[in-house]
Design an enzyme around this catalytic site. Structure first.
Site, PDB file in Angstrom:
ATOM      1  N   HIS A 171      28.138 -20.678 -20.878  1.00  0.00           N
ATOM      2  CA  HIS A 171      28.092 -19.814 -19.693  1.00  0.00           C
ATOM      3  C   HIS A 171      29.488 -19.293 -19.348  1.00  0.00           C
ATOM      4  O   HIS A 171      29.686 -18.096 -19.134  1.00  0.00           O
ATOM      5  CB  HIS A 171      27.513 -20.588 -18.500  1.00  0.00           C
ATOM      6  CG  HIS A 171      27.674 -19.881 -17.195  1.00  0.00           C
ATOM      7  ND1 HIS A 171      26.916 -18.782 -16.841  1.00  0.00           N
ATOM      8  CD2 HIS A 171      28.523 -20.081 -16.164  1.00  0.00           C
ATOM      9  CE1 HIS A 171      27.288 -18.353 -15.646  1.00  0.00           C
ATOM     10  NE2 HIS A 171      28.277 -19.115 -15.210  1.00  0.00           N
ATOM     11  N   HIS A 176      31.898 -15.534 -18.247  1.00  0.00           N
ATOM     12  CA  HIS A 176      32.974 -15.220 -17.293  1.00  0.00           C
ATOM     13  C   HIS A 176      34.300 -14.800 -17.925  1.00  0.00           C
ATOM     14  O   HIS A 176      35.036 -14.014 -17.346  1.00  0.00           O
ATOM     15  CB  HIS A 176      33.255 -16.451 -16.420  1.00  0.00           C
ATOM     16  CG  HIS A 176      32.232 -16.683 -15.359  1.00  0.00           C
ATOM     17  ND1 HIS A 176      32.084 -15.843 -14.281  1.00  0.00           N
ATOM     18  CD2 HIS A 176      31.306 -17.654 -15.204  1.00  0.00           C
ATOM     19  CE1 HIS A 176      31.117 -16.296 -13.502  1.00  0.00           C
ATOM     20  NE2 HIS A 176      30.612 -17.390 -14.045  1.00  0.00           N
ATOM     21  N   GLU A 217      28.438 -12.759 -10.746  1.00  0.00           N
ATOM     22  CA  GLU A 217      27.512 -13.700 -11.393  1.00  0.00           C
ATOM     23  C   GLU A 217      26.240 -13.014 -11.908  1.00  0.00           C
ATOM     24  O   GLU A 217      25.817 -13.249 -13.029  1.00  0.00           O
ATOM     25  CB  GLU A 217      27.174 -14.810 -10.394  1.00  0.00           C
ATOM     26  CG  GLU A 217      26.747 -16.121 -10.997  1.00  0.00           C
ATOM     27  CD  GLU A 217      27.842 -16.824 -11.795  1.00  0.00           C
ATOM     28  OE1 GLU A 217      27.588 -17.146 -12.953  1.00  0.00           O
ATOM     29  OE2 GLU A 217      28.951 -17.034 -11.274  1.00  0.00           O
ATOM     30  N   SER A 236      25.218 -14.794 -20.170  1.00  0.00           N
ATOM     31  CA  SER A 236      25.199 -16.048 -20.928  1.00  0.00           C
ATOM     32  C   SER A 236      23.772 -16.544 -21.151  1.00  0.00           C
ATOM     33  O   SER A 236      23.583 -17.689 -21.551  1.00  0.00           O
ATOM     34  CB  SER A 236      26.031 -17.108 -20.206  1.00  0.00           C
ATOM     35  OG  SER A 236      25.601 -17.243 -18.869  1.00  0.00           O
TER      36      SER A 236
HETATM   37 FE   LIG Z   1      29.088 -18.608 -13.211  1.00  0.00          FE
END
Ligand SMILES: [Fe+2]
Length: 299
Positions: A171, A176, A217, A236
């Site tokens: 993730h 990110h 997000e 992700s």
């Molecule tokens: Fe996150």
């Protein structure tokens, strides 16, 4: 929204505004009930080991440790990366793709966060902070205010490579990290961080948390007449990418800050509300407007 004595609702339940401002600390590994690895002693042991190592490095500001990944961890990375990469090439926003290519994140080997952190520092003055698990929101944004992005260094359990109930390295690293190579993105992120770390009002922290949830997000963005993905939670997950863009069970509305900060969400489910921002410049202006309206002295 300016009175922190107002009732705050998050994830469908009333919360204590002070919990937003004074976050709890978790000192030992806790796998949530039903975690795919909870009955695998080798996995739990490895997670304990990485928890202690990365927590020490975080608290002592040592930067990400070099980790010798096991064959099983590499197998999980290799099981997930190709399908994600194929979806990224089609649906990810350009800032993400440029960052991913520049950082040379491959499908074969789990990258060392120490190397990536050094590269980010040279490019955008951001760095990576090792995190033992999901940090409380305000702790997370205190690091970001100082241009550090907290990242986990463990991998999800191998029985379900496509699923993780908590943010893991797939993730963080495949969601990110790549856009941190872009200056506009880094500035947007650090402004949210400074604002969230500075305000003493729980309701304002919650509003900023929702602003970042529906952008950093789970955000979508317009690019060249198409809707692209830039939220890390979407990027992700092989399920969330097509779901966010095409599912009839989800809504895709223009990003209106008033609506976004009043929208609750359930982090444990596939998302049903998505907001589409017209550009990064738009998000930056909206965020600055919000920070001014809240009188948070960080501009
Ligand atoms: Fe996150």
């Amino acid at each position: 929204m300016n009175d922190s004595s107002n009732t705050l609702v998050e994830y469908g339940a009333v919360i204590d505004p002070n919990a937003m401002v004074t976050p709890p600390d978790t000192t030992e590994l806790e796998l949530e009930p039903g975690h795919p690895g909870e009955h695998d002693p080798d996995y739990v042991e490895r997670r304990r080991e990485l928890f202690a190592l990365t927590r020490k490095h975080r608290l002592e500001a040592l930067g990400p440790p070099l980790v010798a990944y096991t064959a099983e961890e590499t197998r999980v990375w290799q099981a997930v990366s190709p399908a994600l990469d194929a979806l990224h090439r089609k649906h990810a926003c350009s800032i993400y793709l440029k960052g991913k290519d520049a950082l040379a994140i491959t499908q074969d080997a789990i990258p060392q966060l120490r190397t990536i952190s050094e590269r980010l520092e040279r490019e955008t003055d951001m760095h990576l902070v090792p995190a033992e698990g999901a940090l409380p929101y305000r702790t997370f944004y205190e690091y970001i205010a100082g241009r550090g992005f907290p990242v986990t260094q463990f991998i999800r359990h191998g029985s379900h490579p496509e699923f993780t109930p908590e943010p893991d390295m797939i993730h963080d690293c495949l969601g990110h990290v790549p856009p941190l190579m872009n200056r506009d993105y880094a500035e947007l992120l650090t402004l949210i961080g400074k604002a969230a770390a500075t305000t003493p009002h729980g309701d304002q922290v919650l509003a900023l948390k929702r602003f970042s949830w529906f952008s950093i997000e789970f955000g979508l963005i317009e690019e060249g007449g198409e809707t692209k993905v830039f939220g890390a939670g979407i990027l992700s997950s092989t399920g969330e990418i097509p779901h966010s863009l095409f599912s009839p069970d989800a809504t895709r509305r223009p990003f209106v800050t008033e609506t976004v900060i009043a929208t609750d969400y359930d982090p444990s489910q596939m998302q049903k509300d998505f907001f589409v921002a017209p550009s990064y410049a738009f998000l930056r202006r909206e965020l600055e407007g919000l920070v001014k309206r809240f009188s948070i002295p960080v501009l």
